[in-house]
Design a protein around this motif. Structure first.
Motif, short mmCIF file in Angstrom:
data_model
loop_
_atom_site.label_atom_id
_atom_site.label_comp_id
_atom_site.label_asym_id
_atom_site.label_seq_id
_atom_site.Cartn_x
_atom_site.Cartn_y
_atom_site.Cartn_z
N ILE A 108 134.60 -40.79 46.94
CA ILE A 108 134.46 -42.25 46.94
C ILE A 108 134.11 -42.75 45.54
N ALA A 109 133.28 -41.99 44.82
CA ALA A 109 132.91 -42.37 43.45
C ALA A 109 134.15 -42.36 42.55
N VAL A 110 135.01 -41.37 42.72
CA VAL A 110 136.24 -41.31 41.93
C VAL A 110 137.14 -42.50 42.28
N ALA A 111 137.14 -42.91 43.55
CA ALA A 111 137.92 -44.08 43.96
C ALA A 111 137.42 -45.35 43.27
N PHE A 112 136.10 -45.51 43.17
CA PHE A 112 135.54 -46.64 42.43
C PHE A 112 135.98 -46.62 40.97
N LEU A 113 135.95 -45.43 40.38
CA LEU A 113 136.37 -45.29 38.98
C LEU A 113 137.83 -45.68 38.81
N SER A 114 138.66 -45.25 39.75
CA SER A 114 140.08 -45.58 39.69
C SER A 114 140.31 -47.09 39.73
N THR A 115 139.58 -47.77 40.58
CA THR A 115 139.70 -49.23 40.66
C THR A 115 139.26 -49.89 39.37
N GLY A 116 138.17 -49.40 38.78
CA GLY A 116 137.73 -49.95 37.50
C GLY A 116 138.77 -49.77 36.41
N LEU A 117 139.40 -48.59 36.37
CA LEU A 117 140.46 -48.34 35.39
C LEU A 117 141.68 -49.21 35.67
N CYS A 118 141.92 -49.49 36.94
CA CYS A 118 143.02 -50.39 37.31
C CYS A 118 142.82 -51.77 36.71
N PHE A 119 141.63 -52.33 36.86
CA PHE A 119 141.34 -53.65 36.28
C PHE A 119 141.48 -53.62 34.76
N ALA A 120 141.07 -52.50 34.16
CA ALA A 120 141.19 -52.37 32.70
C ALA A 120 142.66 -52.35 32.28
N ALA A 121 143.50 -51.66 33.04
CA ALA A 121 144.93 -51.60 32.72
C ALA A 121 145.57 -52.98 32.84
N TRP A 122 145.22 -53.71 33.89
CA TRP A 122 145.78 -55.06 34.05
C TRP A 122 145.26 -56.01 32.97
N ALA A 123 144.02 -55.82 32.56
CA ALA A 123 143.48 -56.64 31.47
C ALA A 123 144.21 -56.34 30.17
N ARG A 124 144.55 -55.06 29.95
CA ARG A 124 145.31 -54.69 28.76
C ARG A 124 146.71 -55.32 28.79
N SER A 125 147.33 -55.36 29.95
CA SER A 125 148.62 -56.02 30.09
C SER A 125 148.51 -57.49 29.69
N TRP A 126 147.42 -58.12 30.12
CA TRP A 126 147.18 -59.53 29.78
C TRP A 126 146.97 -59.69 28.28
N GLN A 127 146.23 -58.75 27.68
CA GLN A 127 145.99 -58.83 26.24
C GLN A 127 147.30 -58.76 25.45
N ILE A 128 148.22 -57.92 25.90
CA ILE A 128 149.52 -57.81 25.23
C ILE A 128 150.28 -59.13 25.32
N VAL A 129 150.29 -59.75 26.49
CA VAL A 129 150.99 -61.03 26.67
C VAL A 129 150.31 -62.12 25.84
N LEU A 130 148.98 -62.10 25.77
CA LEU A 130 148.27 -63.09 24.98
C LEU A 130 148.65 -63.01 23.50
N GLY A 131 149.01 -61.82 23.05
CA GLY A 131 149.41 -61.67 21.65
C GLY A 131 150.64 -62.49 21.30
N VAL A 132 151.47 -62.79 22.29
CA VAL A 132 152.67 -63.60 22.05
C VAL A 132 152.31 -65.01 21.62
#
Length: 360
Positions: A73-97
């Motif tokens: 379950i702890a690893v599942a929490f970590l995976s979700t946190g990394l998921c939000f980080a990946a989506w935030a990185r996607s947003w950062q790339i688009v913001l660069g435009v």
């Protein structure tokens, strides 16, 4: 006073009025009536979940949850946190435009707050966008329209990523096993939704100039109904939003880079379902997981906070149809998955939202 001074004063008044409109729009997201609806939605959903637990075997469910592996379950929490980080990185790339250079750590907090807004908003997936566009426009030089365009773009990329992974998994799953009849309607609905999103996005982009003209043509009747709105002001804002989408759409390589992080985020969002199965000693195949999670998320577009209740029912049913598990086991896996994704998102996102509101 000179004409230039008058013009400057007029611009300041207009900017103040627009900022006030944005602020009122954001406040509207958490108005008292909205809070009542959200609270009612949570109450109804929790009753539904409780009734489902009793119907599927409350004692068996309690035993499974109490013996679930905390490590998985702890690893599942970590995976979700990394998921939000990946989506935030996607947003950062688009913001660069649009030439917005915001620190990644700041964007992760902002994106978590957007997730919170989406997870507690009835109909889901749309509550956070105006809120985060407002916050970003307050913290950077980006306009509200530019900010909103980037958020909507990332949402579309995430949607396409989820549908793409689901359809690929469905094809691979169908090649390995005979799909139950109960799955065919859901699979068909998912395919129709995916194709519909692609067609709608393509048509909207291909005929964007004509579409903008149609929207502008309907502004004047709408402006008469809402005090304080002017046709010119709305038209200017729509044109800024239209220009922002044009700039973003022209950067195809940048969008491709952002899409990679969108797909990565979805993979990390699906992984907790596999980990939830491991937590109770059961195996959920990756093809099953990558199909049932996006398919169940279609139930999120109902009038409950973040699809609470409806997603659990659909996900449990899909697991029962595709995996050799009992009803209690399927429901236990679903609950652990939703704790590691939905409730984790609400907790972390709520803290992030409070921090953003404090800074405003």
């Amino acid at each position: 006073m000179t004409d230039d001074h008058h013009a400057a004063d007029d611009r300041r008044v207009t900017d103040d009025r627009q900022t006030g409109d944005d602020r009122r729009a954001v406040v509207g997201i958490v108005s008292r009536s909205q809070l009542v609806r959200i609270g009612g939605g949570f109450a109804v959903a929790m009753i539904l979940l409780a009734v489902l637990a009793v119907g599927l075997g409350l004692e068996d469910l309690r035993t499974m949850l109490s013996t679930a592996s905390i490590e998985w379950i702890a690893v599942a929490f970590l995976s979700t946190g990394l998921c939000f980080a990946a989506w935030a990185r996607s947003w950062q790339i688009v913001l660069g435009v649009i030439d917005v250079d915001e620190p990644f750590s700041t964007l992760v907090v902002t994106y978590a707050a957007a997730t919170f807004a989406n997870f507690v908003t009835p109909m889901g997936q749309a509550g956070g966008e105006p809120f985060i566009a407002y916050v970003l426009s307050r913290e950077t030089d980006a306009s509200f329209e530019d900010s909103l365009a980037t958020v909507v773009t990332v949402d579309l990329l995430n949607l396409l990523a989820s549908f793409g992974l689901a359809l690929c998994s469905l094809v691979l799953l169908a090649a390995r096993i005979d799909l139950p009849n109960s799955i065919e309607s859901i699979a068909g609905g998912l395919a129709v939704a995916a194709i519909g999103v692609v067609i709608l996005a393509t048509i909207s982009w291909r005929f964007r100039t004509r579409l903008a003209g149609v929207i502008e043509g309907g502004i004047e009747p709408a402006a008469r109904l809402v005090p304080g709105l002017t046709v010119t002001g709305i038209q200017n804002r729509l044109r800024e939003l239209y220009d922002a989408f044009n700039r973003i759409g022209a950067e195809r390589r940048t969008l491709a880079r952002a899409f990679v992080f969108s797909i990565s985020g979805w993979a990390l969002f699906v992984l907790p379902l596999i980990l939830a199965g491991r937590a109770v000693g059961l195996m959920i195949g990756p093809f099953v997981a990558f199909f049932v999670v996006p398919a169940s998320m279609l139930a999120g577009y109902v009038p409950s906070p973040g699809g609470l209740g409806s997603i659990e029912v659909v996900l449990t049913g899909l697991l029962l149809a595709l995996v050799a598990v009992t009803a209690a086991e399927a429901y236990a896996i679903t609950l652990i998955y939703r704790i590691a994704t939905y409730w984790f998102g609400i907790t972390v996102g709520g803290i992030a939202a409070l921090e953003l509101l404090r800074r405003q």
